[in-house]
Design a protein around this motif. Structure first.
Motif, PDB file in Angstrom:
ATOM      1  N   TYR A  45      17.179  -6.950  -4.627  1.00  0.00           N
ATOM      2  CA  TYR A  45      16.113  -7.495  -3.796  1.00  0.00           C
ATOM      3  C   TYR A  45      16.210  -7.013  -2.351  1.00  0.00           C
ATOM      4  CZ  TYR A  45      13.587 -10.769  -0.928  1.00  0.00           C
ATOM      5  OH  TYR A  45      12.765 -11.305   0.004  1.00  0.00           O
ATOM      6  N   SER A  46      15.102  -6.625  -1.823  1.00  0.00           N
ATOM      7  CA  SER A  46      14.926  -6.284  -0.427  1.00  0.00           C
ATOM      8  C   SER A  46      13.566  -6.847  -0.046  1.00  0.00           C
ATOM      9  CB  SER A  46      14.966  -4.773  -0.243  1.00  0.00           C
ATOM     10  OG  SER A  46      14.763  -4.449   1.100  1.00  0.00           O
ATOM     11  N   LYS A  47      13.277  -7.036   1.187  1.00  0.00           N
ATOM     12  CA  LYS A  47      12.056  -7.745   1.583  1.00  0.00           C
ATOM     13  C   LYS A  47      10.796  -7.223   0.902  1.00  0.00           C
ATOM     14  CE  LYS A  47       9.323 -10.495   3.780  1.00  0.00           C
ATOM     15  NZ  LYS A  47       8.916 -11.664   3.120  1.00  0.00           N
ATOM     16  N   VAL A  48      10.406  -5.998   1.140  1.00  0.00           N
ATOM     17  CA  VAL A  48       9.179  -5.477   0.527  1.00  0.00           C
ATOM     18  C   VAL A  48       9.383  -4.013   0.163  1.00  0.00           C
ATOM     19  CG1 VAL A  48       6.722  -4.995   0.854  1.00  0.00           C
ATOM     20  CG2 VAL A  48       7.693  -7.066   1.825  1.00  0.00           C
ATOM     21  N   PHE A  49       9.101  -3.686  -1.084  1.00  0.00           N
ATOM     22  CA  PHE A  49       9.170  -2.299  -1.546  1.00  0.00           C
ATOM     23  C   PHE A  49       7.770  -1.716  -1.602  1.00  0.00           C
ATOM     24  CE2 PHE A  49      12.956  -4.142  -3.635  1.00  0.00           C
ATOM     25  CZ  PHE A  49      13.917  -3.294  -3.105  1.00  0.00           C
ATOM     26  N   HIS A  50       7.647  -0.448  -1.296  1.00  0.00           N
ATOM     27  CA  HIS A  50       6.368   0.263  -1.359  1.00  0.00           C
ATOM     28  C   HIS A  50       6.532   1.430  -2.319  1.00  0.00           C
ATOM     29  CE1 HIS A  50       5.193  -1.740   2.439  1.00  0.00           C
ATOM     30  NE2 HIS A  50       6.460  -1.565   2.745  1.00  0.00           N
ATOM     31  N   LEU A  51       5.636   1.568  -3.283  1.00  0.00           N
ATOM     32  CA  LEU A  51       5.717   2.667  -4.233  1.00  0.00           C
ATOM     33  C   LEU A  51       4.624   3.705  -4.014  1.00  0.00           C
ATOM     34  CD1 LEU A  51       6.455   0.629  -7.470  1.00  0.00           C
ATOM     35  CD2 LEU A  51       8.072   1.789  -5.984  1.00  0.00           C
ATOM     36  N   GLU A  52       3.446   3.264  -3.678  1.00  0.00           N
ATOM     37  CA  GLU A  52       2.304   4.166  -3.520  1.00  0.00           C
ATOM     38  C   GLU A  52       1.605   3.888  -2.190  1.00  0.00           C
ATOM     39  OE1 GLU A  52       1.426   6.491  -5.765  1.00  0.00           O
ATOM     40  OE2 GLU A  52       2.928   5.904  -7.243  1.00  0.00           O
ATOM     41  N   ASP A  53       0.957   4.906  -1.657  1.00  0.00           N
ATOM     42  CA  ASP A  53       0.140   4.776  -0.454  1.00  0.00           C
ATOM     43  C   ASP A  53      -1.244   4.275  -0.878  1.00  0.00           C
ATOM     44  OD1 ASP A  53      -1.414   5.090   1.822  1.00  0.00           O
ATOM     45  OD2 ASP A  53      -0.901   7.193   2.136  1.00  0.00           O
ATOM     46  N   PRO A  54      -1.734   3.192  -0.270  1.00  0.00           N
ATOM     47  CA  PRO A  54      -3.061   2.693  -0.654  1.00  0.00           C
ATOM     48  C   PRO A  54      -4.212   3.626  -0.271  1.00  0.00           C
ATOM     49  CG  PRO A  54      -2.028   1.220   0.951  1.00  0.00           C
ATOM     50  CD  PRO A  54      -1.085   2.330   0.703  1.00  0.00           C
ATOM     51  N   LYS A  55      -3.940   4.628   0.558  1.00  0.00           N
ATOM     52  CA  LYS A  55      -4.954   5.618   0.969  1.00  0.00           C
ATOM     53  C   LYS A  55      -6.214   4.959   1.529  1.00  0.00           C
ATOM     54  CE  LYS A  55      -3.313   9.245  -2.050  1.00  0.00           C
ATOM     55  NZ  LYS A  55      -2.399   8.758  -3.035  1.00  0.00           N
ATOM     56  N   PHE A  56      -6.003   4.160   2.551  1.00  0.00           N
ATOM     57  CA  PHE A  56      -7.130   3.503   3.206  1.00  0.00           C
ATOM     58  C   PHE A  56      -8.011   4.528   3.901  1.00  0.00           C
ATOM     59  CE2 PHE A  56      -4.030  -0.093   3.293  1.00  0.00           C
ATOM     60  CZ  PHE A  56      -4.750  -0.940   2.468  1.00  0.00           C
ATOM     61  N   GLU A  57      -9.317   4.352   3.808  1.00  0.00           N
ATOM     62  CA  GLU A  57     -10.276   5.256   4.448  1.00  0.00           C
ATOM     63  C   GLU A  57     -10.423   4.965   5.936  1.00  0.00           C
ATOM     64  OE1 GLU A  57     -13.723   4.581   2.040  1.00  0.00           O
ATOM     65  OE2 GLU A  57     -12.952   5.797   0.394  1.00  0.00           O
ATOM     66  N   VAL A  58     -10.095   3.751   6.339  1.00  0.00           N
ATOM     67  CA  VAL A  58     -10.168   3.333   7.744  1.00  0.00           C
ATOM     68  C   VAL A  58      -8.731   3.100   8.212  1.00  0.00           C
ATOM     69  CG1 VAL A  58     -11.061   1.581   9.320  1.00  0.00           C
ATOM     70  CG2 VAL A  58     -12.399   2.225   7.299  1.00  0.00           C
ATOM     71  N   SER A  59      -8.313   3.794   9.242  1.00  0.00           N
ATOM     72  CA  SER A  59      -6.906   3.731   9.663  1.00  0.00           C
ATOM     73  C   SER A  59      -6.454   2.327  10.076  1.00  0.00           C
ATOM     74  CB  SER A  59      -6.647   4.728  10.785  1.00  0.00           C
ATOM     75  OG  SER A  59      -7.425   4.419  11.917  1.00  0.00           O
ATOM     76  N   SER A  60      -7.351   1.518  10.623  1.00  0.00           N
ATOM     77  CA  SER A  60      -6.959   0.163  11.029  1.00  0.00           C
ATOM     78  C   SER A  60      -6.593  -0.708   9.824  1.00  0.00           C
ATOM     79  CB  SER A  60      -8.072  -0.498  11.841  1.00  0.00           C
ATOM     80  OG  SER A  60      -9.248  -0.602  11.068  1.00  0.00           O
ATOM     81  N   PHE A  61      -7.065  -0.330   8.627  1.00  0.00           N
ATOM     82  CA  PHE A  61      -6.731  -1.106   7.431  1.00  0.00           C
ATOM     83  C   PHE A  61      -5.228  -1.083   7.160  1.00  0.00           C
ATOM     84  CE2 PHE A  61     -11.069  -1.028   4.998  1.00  0.00           C
ATOM     85  CZ  PHE A  61     -11.652  -1.702   6.068  1.00  0.00           C
ATOM     86  N   TYR A  62      -4.531  -0.011   7.571  1.00  0.00           N
ATOM     87  CA  TYR A  62      -3.083   0.044   7.396  1.00  0.00           C
ATOM     88  C   TYR A  62      -2.398  -1.065   8.184  1.00  0.00           C
ATOM     89  CZ  TYR A  62      -3.052   4.451   4.823  1.00  0.00           C
ATOM     90  OH  TYR A  62      -3.230   5.421   3.867  1.00  0.00           O
ATOM     91  N   SER A  63      -2.869  -1.324   9.400  1.00  0.00           N
ATOM     92  CA  SER A  63      -2.254  -2.396  10.196  1.00  0.00           C
ATOM     93  C   SER A  63      -2.566  -3.761   9.588  1.00  0.00           C
ATOM     94  CB  SER A  63      -2.697  -2.328  11.656  1.00  0.00           C
ATOM     95  OG  SER A  63      -4.062  -2.638  11.793  1.00  0.00           O
ATOM     96  N   TYR A  64      -3.766  -3.944   9.050  1.00  0.00           N
ATOM     97  CA  TYR A  64      -4.105  -5.209   8.400  1.00  0.00           C
ATOM     98  C   TYR A  64      -3.235  -5.413   7.158  1.00  0.00           C
ATOM     99  CZ  TYR A  64      -8.392  -4.550  11.177  1.00  0.00           C
ATOM    100  OH  TYR A  64      -9.292  -4.326  12.185  1.00  0.00           O
ATOM    101  N   PHE A  65      -3.060  -4.333   6.401  1.00  0.00           N
ATOM    102  CA  PHE A  65      -2.244  -4.394   5.188  1.00  0.00           C
ATOM    103  C   PHE A  65      -0.802  -4.750   5.541  1.00  0.00           C
ATOM    104  CE2 PHE A  65       0.084  -2.234   1.640  1.00  0.00           C
ATOM    105  CZ  PHE A  65      -0.435  -2.984   0.595  1.00  0.00           C
ATOM    106  N   TYR A  66      -0.292  -4.126   6.599  1.00  0.00           N
ATOM    107  CA  TYR A  66       1.071  -4.418   7.045  1.00  0.00           C
ATOM    108  C   TYR A  66       1.222  -5.899   7.409  1.00  0.00           C
ATOM    109  CZ  TYR A  66       5.300  -4.526   9.818  1.00  0.00           C
ATOM    110  OH  TYR A  66       6.538  -4.861  10.317  1.00  0.00           O
ATOM    111  N   LYS A  67       0.230  -6.446   8.086  1.00  0.00           N
ATOM    112  CA  LYS A  67       0.289  -7.865   8.455  1.00  0.00           C
ATOM    113  C   LYS A  67       0.258  -8.753   7.216  1.00  0.00           C
ATOM    114  CE  LYS A  67      -1.403  -7.207  13.100  1.00  0.00           C
ATOM    115  NZ  LYS A  67      -2.431  -7.459  14.091  1.00  0.00           N
TER     116      LYS A  67
END
Length: 189
Positions: A45-67
């Motif tokens: 266990y570790s806090k959060v694992f990432h396997l794939e990039d969601p490939k957001f079309e709007v760059s600000s969506f990455y910050s929303y996803f991170y939150k």
């Protein structure tokens, strides 16, 4: 979640019940491979694992996803406000996301719609009320095991199968067959 199964053994000729018992089958969690698809090993266990990039079309969506990831509930991957240990976590709704992301309701709706359409996120309702937004474990997982519910939500096309060890995937699918059989029986009664 668990399934209760009643077992009746009876004599076919006389119809006399020979044995009447109940078995409780507990929900199972299966390992989820962390890292790349081919040859990936399980990890602790570790806090959060990432396997794939969601490939957001709007760059600000990455910050929303991170939150959103900062608010993931362990194993369920539900986006929540963590509360005191004796109280249930509170699901984050659209209004909470506006505050969390510091953006408009229109932007939140665009983000949510994009995520739902790309199978990055799902909205779960219970009795007409928001139970929570859930993140697909391919894009982020809080923990190293997924529940059968997460598999049912995001694994319908076999999308998660490559990330679950074959033996555990077989057990999970067998468990889900039993669960679906039980649900059909209860609907008939």
């Amino acid at each position: 979640m668990s399934i209760k199964k009643d077992i009746l053994i009876y004599d076919e000729e006389t119809g006399v019940i020979l044995k009447d018992s109940s078995v409780v089958i507990e929900d199972i969690k299966v390992s989820f491979k962390i890292g790349s698809r081919s040859g990936a090993k399980q990890s602790r266990y570790s806090k959060v694992f990432h396997l794939e990039d969601p490939k957001f079309e709007v760059s600000s969506f990455y910050s929303y996803f991170y939150k959103c990831l900062l608010h993931l509930e362990m194993s369920s991957n539900r986006i929540v406000f963590h509360t005191h240990i004796s109280e249930p976590n509170k699901p984050i709704d659209e209004a909470d996301m506006e505050t969390l992301f510091q953006c408009s309701d229109k932007t939140v709706k665009k983000f949510i719609n994009f995520c739902i359409n790309k199978n990055i996120m799902a909205r779960i309702d219970k009795n007409g009320k928001l139970f929570g937004y859930v993140i697909n474990p391919i894009y982020a997982l809080n923990g190293n095991r997924i529940t059968s519910n997460l598999y049912l939500i995001f694994g319908e096309n076999g999308e998660l199968d490559d990330y679950i060890p074959k033996r555990e995937l077989s057990m999970l699918k067998q468990y889900l067959k039993i669960k679906q059989f039980e649900e059909k029986i209860f609907k008939l009664k």
